[in-house]
Design a protein around this motif. Structure first.
Motif, PDB file in Angstrom:
ATOM      1  N   VAL A  42      18.953  42.903  11.163  1.00  0.00           N
ATOM      2  CA  VAL A  42      18.803  42.953  12.617  1.00  0.00           C
ATOM      3  C   VAL A  42      19.094  44.381  13.057  1.00  0.00           C
ATOM      4  CG1 VAL A  42      19.609  42.060  14.819  1.00  0.00           C
ATOM      5  CG2 VAL A  42      19.529  40.555  12.808  1.00  0.00           C
ATOM      6  N   PRO A  43      18.156  45.034  13.746  1.00  0.00           N
ATOM      7  CA  PRO A  43      18.375  46.430  14.131  1.00  0.00           C
ATOM      8  C   PRO A  43      19.465  46.569  15.189  1.00  0.00           C
ATOM      9  CG  PRO A  43      16.393  45.584  15.172  1.00  0.00           C
ATOM     10  CD  PRO A  43      16.856  44.518  14.226  1.00  0.00           C
ATOM     11  N   ALA A  78      19.399  45.015  21.514  1.00  0.00           N
ATOM     12  CA  ALA A  78      18.483  45.284  20.392  1.00  0.00           C
ATOM     13  C   ALA A  78      18.206  44.012  19.602  1.00  0.00           C
ATOM     14  CB  ALA A  78      19.087  46.359  19.491  1.00  0.00           C
ATOM     15  N   ALA A  79      19.236  43.205  19.406  1.00  0.00           N
ATOM     16  CA  ALA A  79      19.042  41.951  18.686  1.00  0.00           C
ATOM     17  C   ALA A  79      18.138  41.006  19.464  1.00  0.00           C
ATOM     18  CB  ALA A  79      20.399  41.293  18.427  1.00  0.00           C
ATOM     19  N   GLU A  80      18.289  40.971  20.780  1.00  0.00           N
ATOM     20  CA  GLU A  80      17.443  40.111  21.609  1.00  0.00           C
ATOM     21  C   GLU A  80      15.987  40.544  21.516  1.00  0.00           C
ATOM     22  OE1 GLU A  80      17.297  36.834  23.209  1.00  0.00           O
ATOM     23  OE2 GLU A  80      19.275  37.601  23.801  1.00  0.00           O
ATOM     24  N   GLU A  81      15.748  41.835  21.585  1.00  0.00           N
ATOM     25  CA  GLU A  81      14.382  42.347  21.480  1.00  0.00           C
ATOM     26  C   GLU A  81      13.773  42.020  20.117  1.00  0.00           C
ATOM     27  OE1 GLU A  81      14.029  46.464  22.386  1.00  0.00           O
ATOM     28  OE2 GLU A  81      15.101  46.310  24.294  1.00  0.00           O
ATOM     29  N   HIS A  82      14.623  41.968  19.100  1.00  0.00           N
ATOM     30  CA  HIS A  82      14.154  41.657  17.746  1.00  0.00           C
ATOM     31  C   HIS A  82      13.881  40.164  17.565  1.00  0.00           C
ATOM     32  CE1 HIS A  82      14.759  41.099  13.299  1.00  0.00           C
ATOM     33  NE2 HIS A  82      14.012  42.182  13.264  1.00  0.00           N
ATOM     34  N   GLY A  83      14.319  39.364  18.535  1.00  0.00           N
ATOM     35  CA  GLY A  83      14.150  37.921  18.414  1.00  0.00           C
ATOM     36  C   GLY A  83      15.327  37.225  17.761  1.00  0.00           C
ATOM     37  N   SER A  84      16.402  37.963  17.518  1.00  0.00           N
ATOM     38  CA  SER A  84      17.597  37.387  16.878  1.00  0.00           C
ATOM     39  C   SER A  84      18.551  36.907  17.980  1.00  0.00           C
ATOM     40  CB  SER A  84      18.271  38.424  15.980  1.00  0.00           C
ATOM     41  OG  SER A  84      17.391  38.870  14.975  1.00  0.00           O
ATOM     42  N   HIS A  85      18.217  35.768  18.568  1.00  0.00           N
ATOM     43  CA  HIS A  85      18.943  35.298  19.740  1.00  0.00           C
ATOM     44  C   HIS A  85      20.373  34.879  19.396  1.00  0.00           C
ATOM     45  CE1 HIS A  85      15.074  35.567  21.641  1.00  0.00           C
ATOM     46  NE2 HIS A  85      14.564  34.638  20.839  1.00  0.00           N
ATOM     47  N   LYS A  86      20.567  34.315  18.217  1.00  0.00           N
ATOM     48  CA  LYS A  86      21.917  33.914  17.819  1.00  0.00           C
ATOM     49  C   LYS A  86      22.816  35.136  17.665  1.00  0.00           C
ATOM     50  CE  LYS A  86      24.429  31.258  14.327  1.00  0.00           C
ATOM     51  NZ  LYS A  86      24.311  30.452  13.076  1.00  0.00           N
ATOM     52  N   ARG A  87      22.308  36.174  17.028  1.00  0.00           N
ATOM     53  CA  ARG A  87      23.090  37.405  16.878  1.00  0.00           C
ATOM     54  C   ARG A  87      23.377  38.026  18.248  1.00  0.00           C
ATOM     55  NH1 ARG A  87      23.439  41.704  13.201  1.00  0.00           N
ATOM     56  NH2 ARG A  87      23.731  40.074  11.649  1.00  0.00           N
ATOM     57  N   ALA A  88      22.388  38.037  19.129  1.00  0.00           N
ATOM     58  CA  ALA A  88      22.590  38.598  20.471  1.00  0.00           C
ATOM     59  C   ALA A  88      23.693  37.855  21.218  1.00  0.00           C
ATOM     60  CB  ALA A  88      21.279  38.548  21.255  1.00  0.00           C
ATOM     61  N   ALA A  89      23.684  36.528  21.110  1.00  0.00           N
ATOM     62  CA  ALA A  89      24.710  35.736  21.793  1.00  0.00           C
ATOM     63  C   ALA A  89      26.094  36.025  21.219  1.00  0.00           C
ATOM     64  CB  ALA A  89      24.387  34.256  21.671  1.00  0.00           C
TER      65      ALA A  89
END
Length: 346
Positions: A42-43, A78-89
């Motif tokens: 995840v970037p 950055a995680a949200e933009e990457h589609g990594s919603h769990k990491r973003a949360a």
């Protein structure tokens, strides 16, 4: 028993240990392959380049924590933009106003150092060095452990949760070799020096769990530590056969809970040619010479669980209420006197 019968049994013991370690290697390679093949990082942006703190004043630390919250929010975006919603949360939860991150870098799986308590005024510091499977995505257990230790030790203690390396997965080849620990030891030594400069004269205890114990023993010669506490350890990761071989000035303690599965892992080190697996000596073994502490019936994840004997005695080491002299007087299974039971200290 004759010399011949003893020598006849030794190869079988060696073969058994080799067989167990070979099975560990095979499992570590086979089990994560399907998940690892499709894994992507995840970037995250680089954290803000902050000047080193010259003193641990309340104002300077507050500014540092605020800057790191900004880094966490940027990593969450950055995680949200990457589609990594769990990491973003998960990152947004870490960026809550009450959290105090001394450092954070979301790249390459993430690195972080979080402070619990008042680092500017603490009379003693406990640094938690965790083992496998500790990351931004799996952080609650470490946070809960830090909070439990702080409650038990009281407000005169600051607890630092140090995740300054990319921890290995429990089921992986990284978890049975010292490769990750080598680099982590350099980072831990650097952090230890920085902490000692910030709070000179304040005793720091390093509480090192599982693979984190390997990190700590490799870092031991350079740690500015009053106590080095190893628990749930798979071994020392060095050629040391006694606590005195680790180097450094820290008092070395070790313990293992009676329900901890790691007690069944062979404490050997085998050179397989392309790598060395296993971590050598067992620091909880009497012959290693570390001071024992009573870890009770803790399982591998329960050493800092509220109400546990292990948490009580680890807290006593941090606060100085369980001292080296106590362990020399008491039997191994009870390393603290009843008066050393600690809870809610000032």
């Amino acid at each position: 028993m004759t010399t011949r019968s003893r020598t006849a049994r030794t190869p079988r013991r060696v073969r058994l240990r080799r067989g167990v370690l070979a099975a560990l290697v095979a499992a570590s390679v086979a089990l994560p392959v399907s998940g690892a093949a499709g894994a992507t990082e995840v970037p995250a942006p680089a954290p803000a380049d902050l000047a080193p703190l010259r003193a641990a004043t309340g104002a300077d630390l507050a500014a540092r924590y605020a800057a790191r919250r900004d880094d966490l929010r940027a990593a969450a975006d950055a995680a949200e933009e990457h589609g990594s919603h769990k990491r973003a949360a998960a990152l947004r939860e870490l960026a809550a106003p009450e959290r105090k991150f001394y450092s954070f870098d979301g790249r390459d799986g993430g690195r972080s150092v979080e402070v619990f308590g008042d680092l500017a005024r603490a009379d003693r510091i406990a640094v938690l060095v965790p083992g496998a499977d500790t990351s931004v995505d799996h952080y609650d257990r470490l946070r809960n452990a830090a909070e439990a230790l702080l409650r038990e030790a009281g407000p005169r203690t600051a607890v630092v949760a140090w995740v300054g390396y990319r921890t290995p997965a429990t089921v992986s080849t990284d978890s049975i070799t010292a490769g990750r620990a080598d680099g982590a030891a350099h980072e831990l030594t650097a952090f230890s020096a920085e902490l000692a400069d910030l709070r000179p004269g304040t005793p720091a205890s390093y509480l090192c769990h599982s693979y984190g114990a390997v990190v700590c023993t490799l870092a031991a010669p350079g740690l500015s530590a009053a106590n080095l506490v190893l628990f749930g350890s798979p071994g020392v990761g060095t050629d040391a056969v006694r606590a005195a071989d680790l180097g450094g000035r820290a008092v070395v303690w070790a313990g293992r809970g009676s329900a901890d599965w790691i007690g069944g892992v062979p404490h050997v080190s085998l050179d397989l040619g392309i790598t060395t697996v296993g971590f050598g000596a067992d620091p909880a073994a009497p012959e290693f010479g570390a001071l024992p502490f009573d870890a009770g019936d803790s399982d591998h994840s329960g050493y800092l669980s509220p109400g546990s004997a292990s948490l009580t005695h680890l807290t006593g080491i941090v606060t100085g209420e369980v001292a080296p002299a106590d362990t020399r007087k008491a039997p191994r299974e009870n390393t603290a006197t009843p008066g050393n039971t600690v809870s809610g200290r000032a």
